[in-house]
Design a protein around this motif. Structure first.
Motif, short mmCIF file in Angstrom:
data_model
loop_
_atom_site.label_atom_id
_atom_site.label_comp_id
_atom_site.label_asym_id
_atom_site.label_seq_id
_atom_site.Cartn_x
_atom_site.Cartn_y
_atom_site.Cartn_z
N SER A 109 22.40 68.80 15.77
CA SER A 109 21.47 69.12 17.17
C SER A 109 21.54 67.07 18.20
CB SER A 109 20.08 69.79 16.75
OG SER A 109 19.09 68.59 16.51
N SER A 110 21.92 66.11 17.25
CA SER A 110 21.73 65.41 18.17
C SER A 110 22.87 63.93 17.13
CB SER A 110 19.89 64.63 18.31
OG SER A 110 19.61 64.33 16.81
N PHE A 111 22.56 63.07 18.14
CA PHE A 111 23.68 62.11 17.70
C PHE A 111 23.38 60.82 18.54
CE2 PHE A 111 26.28 64.03 21.62
CZ PHE A 111 27.29 62.64 22.29
N SER A 112 23.73 59.27 17.47
CA SER A 112 23.60 58.12 18.02
C SER A 112 25.56 57.52 18.83
CB SER A 112 22.42 57.37 17.69
OG SER A 112 21.80 57.88 18.04
N VAL A 113 26.15 56.96 19.40
CA VAL A 113 26.92 56.07 19.02
C VAL A 113 27.06 54.71 18.46
CG1 VAL A 113 28.69 55.76 20.36
CG2 VAL A 113 27.81 57.48 21.33
N VAL A 114 27.62 54.12 17.49
CA VAL A 114 27.29 52.72 17.48
C VAL A 114 28.68 52.07 17.86
CG1 VAL A 114 28.17 51.09 15.97
CG2 VAL A 114 25.56 53.11 15.77
N THR A 115 29.23 51.04 19.15
CA THR A 115 30.04 50.76 19.50
C THR A 115 30.02 49.38 19.32
OG1 THR A 115 31.72 50.27 21.53
CG2 THR A 115 29.29 50.62 22.30
N MET A 133 26.77 65.62 27.37
CA MET A 133 26.48 65.49 26.80
C MET A 133 24.95 64.96 26.29
SD MET A 133 28.48 66.79 24.04
CE MET A 133 29.12 67.69 24.21
N SER A 134 24.27 64.52 27.77
CA SER A 134 23.17 63.63 27.32
C SER A 134 22.18 64.08 27.07
CB SER A 134 23.00 63.72 29.46
OG SER A 134 23.54 62.64 29.68
N LYS A 135 22.15 65.11 26.55
CA LYS A 135 20.83 66.08 26.11
C LYS A 135 20.49 66.04 24.03
CE LYS A 135 22.28 70.96 26.02
NZ LYS A 135 22.77 71.99 26.45
N PHE A 136 22.33 65.79 23.98
CA PHE A 136 22.74 66.13 22.40
C PHE A 136 22.10 64.29 22.27
CE2 PHE A 136 25.07 69.39 23.65
CZ PHE A 136 24.56 70.28 22.74
N CYS A 137 22.53 63.02 23.15
CA CYS A 137 22.89 61.68 22.47
C CYS A 137 21.57 60.76 22.83
CB CYS A 137 24.11 61.26 23.92
SG CYS A 137 24.14 59.16 23.62
N ARG A 138 21.25 60.37 21.57
CA ARG A 138 20.01 59.61 21.46
C ARG A 138 19.97 58.18 22.32
NH1 ARG A 138 18.18 64.01 20.80
NH2 ARG A 138 16.94 65.03 19.61
N LYS A 139 20.95 57.69 21.86
CA LYS A 139 21.04 56.56 22.23
C LYS A 139 22.62 56.10 21.83
CE LYS A 139 19.00 52.03 21.91
NZ LYS A 139 18.69 51.52 22.83
N VAL A 140 23.08 54.97 22.73
CA VAL A 140 23.90 54.12 22.96
C VAL A 140 23.99 52.74 21.89
CG1 VAL A 140 26.39 53.22 23.43
CG2 VAL A 140 25.75 56.11 24.13
N ARG A 141 24.50 52.66 20.92
CA ARG A 141 24.51 51.18 20.23
C ARG A 141 25.53 50.20 20.26
NH1 ARG A 141 19.80 49.98 17.36
NH2 ARG A 141 18.21 52.31 18.19
N ALA A 142 25.05 49.23 20.50
CA ALA A 142 26.62 48.24 20.47
C ALA A 142 25.81 46.95 18.92
CB ALA A 142 26.71 47.13 21.07
N ALA A 143 26.70 46.63 18.11
CA ALA A 143 26.93 46.04 17.21
C ALA A 143 27.26 44.68 17.26
CB ALA A 143 27.79 47.03 15.44
N ASN A 144 27.58 44.23 18.63
CA ASN A 144 27.77 43.04 19.01
C ASN A 144 28.94 42.85 18.32
OD1 ASN A 144 26.31 43.23 21.26
ND2 ASN A 144 23.96 42.79 19.95
N ILE A 145 29.61 43.32 18.50
CA ILE A 145 31.04 42.90 17.71
C ILE A 145 33.05 42.63 18.46
CG2 ILE A 145 31.16 42.81 15.17
CD1 ILE A 145 32.12 45.72 15.16
N ALA A 176 23.28 62.52 13.80
CA ALA A 176 24.55 62.17 13.24
C ALA A 176 24.43 60.81 13.62
CB ALA A 176 25.39 63.47 13.70
N ILE A 177 26.40 60.28 13.49
CA ILE A 177 26.23 58.98 14.22
C ILE A 177 28.04 58.86 14.54
CG2 ILE A 177 26.79 56.30 13.07
CD1 ILE A 177 24.28 56.81 13.90
N ILE A 178 27.91 58.76 16.06
CA ILE A 178 29.30 58.59 15.76
C ILE A 178 30.19 57.22 16.39
CG2 ILE A 178 31.17 59.39 17.83
CD1 ILE A 178 29.67 61.45 18.71
N LEU A 179 30.94 56.93 16.04
CA LEU A 179 31.83 55.40 15.42
C LEU A 179 32.14 55.63 17.15
CD1 LEU A 179 32.71 54.72 12.12
CD2 LEU A 179 30.50 54.33 13.11
N GLY A 180 31.96 54.24 17.93
CA GLY A 180 32.56 54.24 19.79
C GLY A 180 33.46 53.54 19.51
N CYS A 181 35.11 53.27 18.34
CA CYS A 181 36.34 53.01 18.92
C CYS A 181 37.25 53.01 17.73
CB CYS A 181 35.84 51.01 18.34
SG CYS A 181 36.81 50.07 18.69
N ALA A 182 38.86 53.29 17.85
CA ALA A 182 39.28 53.50 17.44
C ALA A 182 39.59 52.29 16.56
CB ALA A 182 40.47 53.46 18.80
#
Length: 232
Positions: A109-115, A133-145, A176-182
């Motif tokens: 019911s929710s996810f964050s993205v790690v890019t 998808m804004s209501k599902f997306c908790r946060k977009v995060r950057a791993a700084n890589i 859940a987590i979505i990985l934000g890069c191919a």
């Protein structure tokens, strides 16, 4: 079916990584064609890189169409040129961000993205809003890589991604987590097991969505928005 996976940047190792993931998980009767432009940026990190990649991306779409592709995957999490590619193609054209967000909402019911970099955060936030998808997306995060560190093994990229996932679980209350890069496409199983949370990759989601749409004999609408480009 014939599926074209197009990486809009010019880094062939990333194209090959996407192809390997597709070959591992594809249906038995799915044939994979993977390519990238030769003259686009080595990585797509921001709006300027996106624009620089578009001409080459459209040429690859045309080549894939000549090959007989039934569906197309644009293997960049910014989903560059998605609507323009849909004008060129008859078969479904799927962006990996759009596919990942839609499929993840079935799992959680929710996810964050790690890019990768901070500059990608507002782009992905805007895509989340665009796709509803804004209501599902908790946060977009950057791993700084940097994106290319995923290819050359520098910057302890995998460890930084794992650390950011664990922070997301603790701080974002996401499911859940979505990985934000191919370029992260090969990490999902390992990270899911280590972090004890579904970790979703857009390349695999787009592959399976493409197979489903083609199997259902559905094609891109050619009425209005995605009609063929006007010859000039």
């Amino acid at each position: 079916m014939k599926l074209a996976i197009i990486n809009p940047n010019s880094t062939e190792s990333m194209t090959q990584k996407c192809k390997e993931v597709a070959l591992k998980f594809k249906n038995n009767d799915t044939e994979i064609w993977a390519s990238n432009p030769e003259n686009s940026p080595k990585s797509i990190e921001g709006h300027y890189d996106e624009v620089k990649s578009l001409a080459g991306l459209m040429e690859e779409i045309k080549k894939a169409k000549d090959w007989g592709a039934d569906a197309y995957v644009i293997a960049c999490f910014d989903d560059p040129g998605l609507e323009a590619a849909r004008e060129l193609a008859e078969g479904p054209v799927i962006g990996i961000c759009e596919a990942a967000m839609h499929m993840t909402t079935i799992l959680a019911s929710s996810f964050s993205v790690v890019t990768t970099l901070n500059r990608s955060v507002p782009i992905i936030e805007e895509l989340s809003h665009k796709y509803g998808m804004s209501k599902f997306c908790r946060k977009v995060r950057a791993a700084n890589i940097p994106v290319l560190s995923l290819e050359d093994g520098t910057c302890n990229a995998k460890q930084k991604i794992e650390k950011e996932i664990l922070k997301a679980v603790e701080e974002d209350n996401c499911e859940a987590i979505i990985l934000g890069c191919a370029g992260m496409a090969d990490l999902t199983i390992e990270l899911s097991q280590k972090c004890n949370i579904p970790v979703v990759d857009g390349v695999l989601c787009a592959l399976k969505m493409a197979e489903s749409l083609v199997g259902a004999k559905l094609k891109t609408s050619k009425i209005n928005a995605y009609s063929y480009p006007i010859v000039k």
